[in-house]
Design an enzyme around this catalytic site. Structure first.
Site, PDB file in Angstrom:
ATOM      1  N   TYR A   1       0.815  -1.209   0.000  1.00 58.61           N
ATOM      2  CA  TYR A   1       0.000   0.000   0.000  1.00 58.61           C
ATOM      3  C   TYR A   1       0.857   1.271   0.000  1.00 58.61           C
ATOM      4  O   TYR A   1       0.681   2.142  -0.872  1.00 58.61           O
ATOM      5  CB  TYR A   1      -0.957  -0.026   1.192  1.00 58.61           C
ATOM      6  CG  TYR A   1      -2.141   0.907   1.084  1.00 58.61           C
ATOM      7  CD1 TYR A   1      -2.344   1.712  -0.033  1.00 58.61           C
ATOM      8  CD2 TYR A   1      -3.071   0.997   2.113  1.00 58.61           C
ATOM      9  CE1 TYR A   1      -3.427   2.568  -0.130  1.00 58.61           C
ATOM     10  CE2 TYR A   1      -4.170   1.850   2.025  1.00 58.61           C
ATOM     11  CZ  TYR A   1      -4.330   2.634   0.900  1.00 58.61           C
ATOM     12  OH  TYR A   1      -5.402   3.471   0.813  1.00 58.61           O
TER      13      TYR A   1
ATOM     14  N   GLU B   1       2.274   6.203  -7.294  1.00 60.12           N
ATOM     15  CA  GLU B   1       1.259   7.088  -7.865  1.00 60.12           C
ATOM     16  C   GLU B   1       1.643   8.555  -7.696  1.00 60.12           C
ATOM     17  O   GLU B   1       1.542   9.352  -8.641  1.00 60.12           O
ATOM     18  CB  GLU B   1      -0.097   6.815  -7.205  1.00 60.12           C
ATOM     19  CG  GLU B   1      -0.661   5.436  -7.537  1.00 60.12           C
ATOM     20  CD  GLU B   1      -1.860   5.081  -6.679  1.00 60.12           C
ATOM     21  OE1 GLU B   1      -2.549   6.017  -6.208  1.00 60.12           O
ATOM     22  OE2 GLU B   1      -2.126   3.885  -6.472  1.00 60.12           O
TER      23      GLU B   1
END
Length: 244
Positions: free
Chosen positions: A166, A173
């Site tokens: 995560y 991103e």
């Protein structure tokens, strides 16, 4: 007699309604099994394609271009998960699911697809690898869970891999959006300048900066929610959520 007939008719109606719910439940379960099997297979195909590309080429350059069709199809197909929540066959928040799915689709279509200059960035490969491992794990977990035959390793992977994946995915991103900023500013893409007939303006460059800052409050909430879920599922802890 009248009372008896009414009771019998009522029981018949209840049984008919229950039978209808069972049929709908069975159809929903069958569809969800099909959907999750298809998504598991799709992300497996994507993962295998990425590995084959790197083995053959020895570089990550060109990897996004080679897998983009498969990525776009299966990531966009995930919009059905919002529908699943909306119609009630999956008991998850429509809003939370919508935000998660739309953020992925945004990264695929409005960042990586639209700004070709960043497609060879290492950060793109980072979030691609993270997404692939995450989705293979997640969809296989859902599939086996629906089949009532969940191997412990799949459950363990579902509630442990995210601890590293995560944050790594979020880093990939954010770095990708950051790499896109100079090109967006230079070209003015997706921006609307004044004057125009709508008398409104929109600057995609500053919108992306806002998107990046939105990760600050959202990431910890989702991450710690998963940590609480992990303790509950793997260790049997009773988690009491505090009311806001």
């Amino acid at each position: 007699m009248a009372s008896s007939e009414e009771d019998g008719g009522g029981n018949g109606a209840v049984e008919k309604e229950n039978g209808k719910k069972r049929r709908l439940g069975a159809l929903a379960t069958a569809w969800l099994i099909f959907y999750n099997v298809a998504m598991t297979a799709g992300w497996l195909v994507l993962g295998i394609a990425m590995v084959r590309f790197y083995i053959q080429k020895g570089t990550h350059r060109g990897l996004f271009r080679s897998v983009q069709k498969t990525l776009k199809f299966f990531q966009t197909f995930a919009l059905l998960e919002v529908v699943h929540c909306a119609v009630g066959i999956v008991r998850t928040s429509v809003l939370v699911t919508g935000v998660q799915v739309s953020s992925r689709i945004f990264m695929v279509w409005f960042i990586a697809h639209s700004i070709k200059q960043i497609q060879n960035e290492e950060s793109v490969i980072l979030f691609l690898v993270v997404w692939t491992v995450t989705e293979i794990t997640r969809y296989s977990f859902y599939t086996f869970n629906l089949l009532n035959h969940l191997p412990y390793f799949i459950k363990w992977a579902r509630y442990n891999f995210f601890i590293i994946l995560y944050p790594a995915g979020v880093a990939g991103e954010l770095l990708t959006i950051y790499a896109a900023l100079p090109y967006v500013k230079k070209t003015g893409m997706f921006s609307l300048r004044l004057p125009n007939k709508y008398n409104v303006s929109f600057d995609y460059y500053y919108f992306l900066i806002i998107v990046m800052f939105s990760y600050v409050p959202l990431f910890p909430q989702l991450y710690f929610h998963m940590l609480r879920q992990r303790r509950r599922v793997l260790h049997g802890e009773v988690i009491v959520e505090k009311d806001d």
